[in-house]
Design a protein around this motif. Structure first.
Motif, PDB file in Angstrom:
ATOM      1  N   ARG A 117      -8.713  19.574  -7.432  1.00 46.49           N
ATOM      2  CA  ARG A 117      -9.297  18.622  -8.388  1.00 46.49           C
ATOM      3  C   ARG A 117      -8.343  17.457  -8.646  1.00 46.49           C
ATOM      4  NH1 ARG A 117     -11.729  23.286 -10.822  1.00 46.49           N
ATOM      5  NH2 ARG A 117      -9.841  23.701 -12.023  1.00 46.49           N
ATOM      6  N   ALA A 118      -7.055  17.768  -8.788  1.00 47.26           N
ATOM      7  CA  ALA A 118      -6.072  16.706  -9.039  1.00 47.26           C
ATOM      8  C   ALA A 118      -5.996  15.751  -7.849  1.00 47.26           C
ATOM      9  CB  ALA A 118      -4.703  17.317  -9.325  1.00 47.26           C
ATOM     10  N   ALA A 119      -6.084  16.273  -6.635  1.00 45.28           N
ATOM     11  CA  ALA A 119      -6.060  15.413  -5.448  1.00 45.28           C
ATOM     12  C   ALA A 119      -7.285  14.516  -5.406  1.00 45.28           C
ATOM     13  CB  ALA A 119      -5.979  16.273  -4.187  1.00 45.28           C
ATOM     14  N   LEU A 120      -8.439  15.052  -5.738  1.00 43.57           N
ATOM     15  CA  LEU A 120      -9.657  14.235  -5.768  1.00 43.57           C
ATOM     16  C   LEU A 120      -9.549  13.127  -6.814  1.00 43.57           C
ATOM     17  CD1 LEU A 120     -12.423  16.970  -5.380  1.00 43.57           C
ATOM     18  CD2 LEU A 120     -11.701  15.299  -3.665  1.00 43.57           C
ATOM     19  N   GLU A 121      -8.912  13.414  -7.933  1.00 43.86           N
ATOM     20  CA  GLU A 121      -8.736  12.393  -8.966  1.00 43.86           C
ATOM     21  C   GLU A 121      -7.764  11.314  -8.493  1.00 43.86           C
ATOM     22  OE1 GLU A 121      -8.816  10.147 -12.467  1.00 43.86           O
ATOM     23  OE2 GLU A 121     -10.229  11.538 -11.514  1.00 43.86           O
ATOM     24  N   MET A 122      -6.715  11.689  -7.771  1.00 37.76           N
ATOM     25  CA  MET A 122      -5.805  10.690  -7.213  1.00 37.76           C
ATOM     26  C   MET A 122      -6.543   9.782  -6.234  1.00 37.76           C
ATOM     27  SD  MET A 122      -2.218  12.694  -6.462  1.00 37.76           S
ATOM     28  CE  MET A 122      -1.397  11.181  -5.937  1.00 37.76           C
ATOM     29  N   ILE A 123      -7.415  10.354  -5.436  1.00 37.70           N
ATOM     30  CA  ILE A 123      -8.205   9.560  -4.481  1.00 37.70           C
ATOM     31  C   ILE A 123      -9.118   8.603  -5.232  1.00 37.70           C
ATOM     32  CG2 ILE A 123     -10.024   9.693  -2.734  1.00 37.70           C
ATOM     33  CD1 ILE A 123      -8.720  12.406  -1.883  1.00 37.70           C
ATOM     34  N   ARG A 124      -9.761   9.083  -6.295  1.00 33.57           N
ATOM     35  CA  ARG A 124     -10.663   8.221  -7.074  1.00 33.57           C
ATOM     36  C   ARG A 124      -9.911   7.032  -7.650  1.00 33.57           C
ATOM     37  NH1 ARG A 124     -11.798   6.587 -11.750  1.00 33.57           N
ATOM     38  NH2 ARG A 124     -10.078   7.769 -12.686  1.00 33.57           N
ATOM     39  N   ARG A 125      -8.715   7.288  -8.216  1.00 32.38           N
ATOM     40  CA  ARG A 125      -7.942   6.196  -8.802  1.00 32.38           C
ATOM     41  C   ARG A 125      -7.467   5.216  -7.736  1.00 32.38           C
ATOM     42  NH1 ARG A 125      -5.560  10.435 -11.963  1.00 32.38           N
ATOM     43  NH2 ARG A 125      -3.677  10.313 -10.675  1.00 32.38           N
ATOM     44  N   ALA A 126      -7.079   5.733  -6.579  1.00 32.91           N
ATOM     45  CA  ALA A 126      -6.638   4.851  -5.496  1.00 32.91           C
ATOM     46  C   ALA A 126      -7.789   3.954  -5.032  1.00 32.91           C
ATOM     47  CB  ALA A 126      -6.100   5.678  -4.329  1.00 32.91           C
TER      48      ALA A 126
ATOM     49  N   LEU B 123       0.830  -1.204   0.000  1.00 34.03           N
ATOM     50  CA  LEU B 123       0.000   0.000   0.000  1.00 34.03           C
ATOM     51  C   LEU B 123       0.865   1.253   0.000  1.00 34.03           C
ATOM     52  CD1 LEU B 123      -2.846   1.194   0.218  1.00 34.03           C
ATOM     53  CD2 LEU B 123      -2.674   0.958   2.705  1.00 34.03           C
ATOM     54  N   GLU B 124       1.891   1.272   0.820  1.00 33.73           N
ATOM     55  CA  GLU B 124       2.759   2.445   0.886  1.00 33.73           C
ATOM     56  C   GLU B 124       3.509   2.661  -0.424  1.00 33.73           C
ATOM     57  OE1 GLU B 124       5.210   1.736   4.280  1.00 33.73           O
ATOM     58  OE2 GLU B 124       3.668   2.366   5.716  1.00 33.73           O
ATOM     59  N   GLU B 125       3.964   1.576  -1.048  1.00 32.00           N
ATOM     60  CA  GLU B 125       4.669   1.719  -2.315  1.00 32.00           C
ATOM     61  C   GLU B 125       3.740   2.214  -3.416  1.00 32.00           C
ATOM     62  OE1 GLU B 125       8.049   1.473  -3.183  1.00 32.00           O
ATOM     63  OE2 GLU B 125       7.936   1.805  -1.021  1.00 32.00           O
ATOM     64  N   TYR B 126       2.489   1.750  -3.388  1.00 29.35           N
ATOM     65  CA  TYR B 126       1.517   2.257  -4.369  1.00 29.35           C
ATOM     66  C   TYR B 126       1.369   3.774  -4.226  1.00 29.35           C
ATOM     67  CZ  TYR B 126      -2.935   3.613  -6.402  1.00 29.35           C
ATOM     68  OH  TYR B 126      -3.906   4.275  -7.108  1.00 29.35           O
ATOM     69  N   ILE B 127       1.208   4.231  -2.983  1.00 28.05           N
ATOM     70  CA  ILE B 127       0.997   5.651  -2.748  1.00 28.05           C
ATOM     71  C   ILE B 127       2.224   6.461  -3.149  1.00 28.05           C
ATOM     72  CG2 ILE B 127       0.746   7.366  -0.913  1.00 28.05           C
ATOM     73  CD1 ILE B 127      -1.861   6.070  -1.766  1.00 28.05           C
ATOM     74  N   ARG B 128       3.404   6.000  -2.754  1.00 25.13           N
ATOM     75  CA  ARG B 128       4.626   6.742  -3.116  1.00 25.13           C
ATOM     76  C   ARG B 128       4.791   6.844  -4.628  1.00 25.13           C
ATOM     77  NH1 ARG B 128       7.060   3.814   1.403  1.00 25.13           N
ATOM     78  NH2 ARG B 128       7.542   5.268   3.094  1.00 25.13           N
ATOM     79  N   THR B 129       4.516   5.736  -5.325  1.00 22.39           N
ATOM     80  CA  THR B 129       4.649   5.746  -6.784  1.00 22.39           C
ATOM     81  C   THR B 129       3.646   6.691  -7.410  1.00 22.39           C
ATOM     82  OG1 THR B 129       5.472   3.467  -6.787  1.00 22.39           O
ATOM     83  CG2 THR B 129       4.595   4.313  -8.856  1.00 22.39           C
ATOM     84  N   ALA B 130       2.392   6.640  -6.933  1.00 19.94           N
ATOM     85  CA  ALA B 130       1.354   7.529  -7.474  1.00 19.94           C
ATOM     86  C   ALA B 130       1.717   8.983  -7.234  1.00 19.94           C
ATOM     87  CB  ALA B 130      -0.001   7.201  -6.836  1.00 19.94           C
ATOM     88  N   GLU B 131       2.275   9.282  -6.076  1.00 21.25           N
ATOM     89  CA  GLU B 131       2.660  10.664  -5.773  1.00 21.25           C
ATOM     90  C   GLU B 131       3.830  11.117  -6.642  1.00 21.25           C
ATOM     91  OE1 GLU B 131       1.174  10.936  -1.123  1.00 21.25           O
ATOM     92  OE2 GLU B 131       3.208  10.217  -1.571  1.00 21.25           O
TER      93      GLU B 131
END
Length: 443
Positions: free
Chosen positions: A194-203, A72-80
């Motif tokens: 808006r970009a943060a909300l889109e990151m949340i949607r994809r996650a 989970l942490e690696e997914y988040i770091r990569t997405a960021e």
């Protein structure tokens, strides 16, 4: 981040439900709720546990739970990283003066651990990462050309929760927060939200999280909020405009804002029907003022940035708790602690199974061999019911370097070359897909 961004908002205990006759829940619902209680299931699956010598609200992660957390942490770091964030590390301690400046001490000290006296200084365990990030921003001069500057950290923080409200992973005293702060101009705020909300949607799509709703969290009466009416008006207008333009359905809720600003909270519901905040986006004019943050504009003058706080999955603890309950332990393949269990039919196929396990390790797949010491083939298949892929190797498969895959959803695939099977599994895992297979399979 606001304390409410990591806290259950409906504290009614599970045990208070009086039964089907009066609460309207069927016995099946009660049974399923108990089965998917993350506190029970997390221990049965050897994901996490607690010990009184460590202390209440301080769970430790077992190897399988650590594997889930790491993925989970690696997914988040990569997405960021892909979204233009730069990662930092900051200490979990800070001087009391730091939190006096940020406003945490006057608005939030009841939720902080007592200060520790070190010589003439008082040091506290931080309840939030944002003051540290404000100081990191302030440590260097910045031009308008650098903005938006996106700073992210998976960092520890601490909350002085009372023993009576602690439970499992959802209410803890030591928190690992997926936090980020964006320093930007006023004109950039809406795009960043808006970009943060889109990151949340994809996650949420990758994690298989469903039934989320959006809440505009506003201040309420009382003295727990910063007294700056114009600041609140501007930040609320920015978030409201983003929500309205996005077409997302939302509800406004007074009394749920952070002490320094309003926020968009993404609400989820656990197996007992209790609601909590998992992700959040906040607009903050207060801390840039408090820490005297600035950037040099195109006119050569100093200007005040806006600080956008955002957390894609909130705390790792709460996120994993929700995922346990959402999936009943049957995590998406990319997140599962064991992604492939290898089942030799007899002792003769054990060497082939061990070779396959090493091959999986080289490809980054988490695989285990379940040999005959664990029982019959049928018993081992049942034991591995939560594992996404079961690779059966019999005499024919071993001779041909093939594998017969069984998927967790009950589908069985015809024997196929091991390389082909691992390539397809690896592609689905790398894509963070919730699908188990990308083609038709035999029923």
């Amino acid at each position: 981040m606001s304390r409410r961004a990591d806290r259950c908002l409906s504290p009614k205990p599970r045990g208070e439900c009086p039964g089907a006759s009066s609460c309207g829940h069927s016995p099946d619902v009660h049974e399923e709720t108990a089965m998917h209680d993350h506190r029970k299931l997390g221990r049965e699956l050897n994901l996490f546990d607690t010990d009184p010598l460590i202390g209440a609200g301080l769970p430790y992660w077992l190897p399988d739970g650590a594997a889930v957390r790491h993925a989970l942490e690696e997914y988040i770091r990569t997405a960021e990283r892909r979204a233009g964030y730069r990662h930092v590390y900051s200490p979990v301690l800070g001087k009391r003066e730091l939190y006096e400046i940020s406003g945490h001490w006057s608005h939030y000290s009841d939720d902080m651990f007592p200060p520790m006296d070190l010589g003439a200084e008082q040091i506290v365990l931080r309840p939030s990462l944002c003051p540290h990030h404000a100081l990191i921003y302030r440590s260097r001069s910045h031009s308008y050309r650098e903005l938006p500057l996106r700073m992210a950290e998976l960092g520890g923080m601490y909350r002085s929760e009372l023993s009576g409200v602690l439970g499992g992973l959802t209410r803890v005293r030591a928190i690992q927060l997926n936090d980020a702060h964006i320093f930007c101009t006023l004109d950039q705020v809406s795009d960043e939200v808006r970009a943060a909300l889109e990151m949340i949607r994809r996650a949420y799509e990758a994690l298989g999280i469903t039934s989320a709703r959006y809440r505009l969290s506003l201040p309420g009466p009382g003295g727990k909020y910063v007294a700056a009416p114009e600041m609140w008006r501007r930040s609320t207008a920015l978030l409201t405009d983003v929500l309205d333009r996005s077409g997302l359905p939302y509800e406004a809720a007074e009394g749920e804002a952070a002490f320094y600003g309003p926020k968009i909270d993404i609400q989820v519901t656990d197996s007992a029907g209790r609601e909590s905040t998992l992700s959040t986006v906040q607009v903050d004019f207060h801390q840039p003022e408090q820490f005297d943050l600035h950037y040099i504009g195109a006119d050569g003058a100093k200007h005040r940035p806006v600080m956008v706080h955002r957390s894609i999955i909130g705390s790792v603890e709460r996120a994993v708790a929700h995922l346990i309950e959402q999936h009943g332990g049957a995590f998406p393949a990319w997140l599962a602690p064991t992604q492939l269990v290898i089942l030799p039919v007899s002792e003769a196929e054990l060497p082939n199974a061990e070779v396959l396990a090493r091959r999986c390790a080289r490809l980054g797949l988490r695989a285990e061999v379940s040999g005959l010491e664990h029982g019959s083939l049928g018993a081992r298949i049942r034991e591995a019911r939560l594992v996404p892929y079961q690779a059966v190797i019999g005499a024919k498969e071993a001779a041909a370097d093939h594998v017969a895959l069984r998927l967790r959803d009950g589908r069985r695939l015809d024997p196929q070359p091991i390389g082909d099977a691992l390539t397809r599994i690896g592609a689905l895992v790398d894509a963070h897909s919730t699908d188990l297979w990308d083609g038709a399979a035999c029923p």
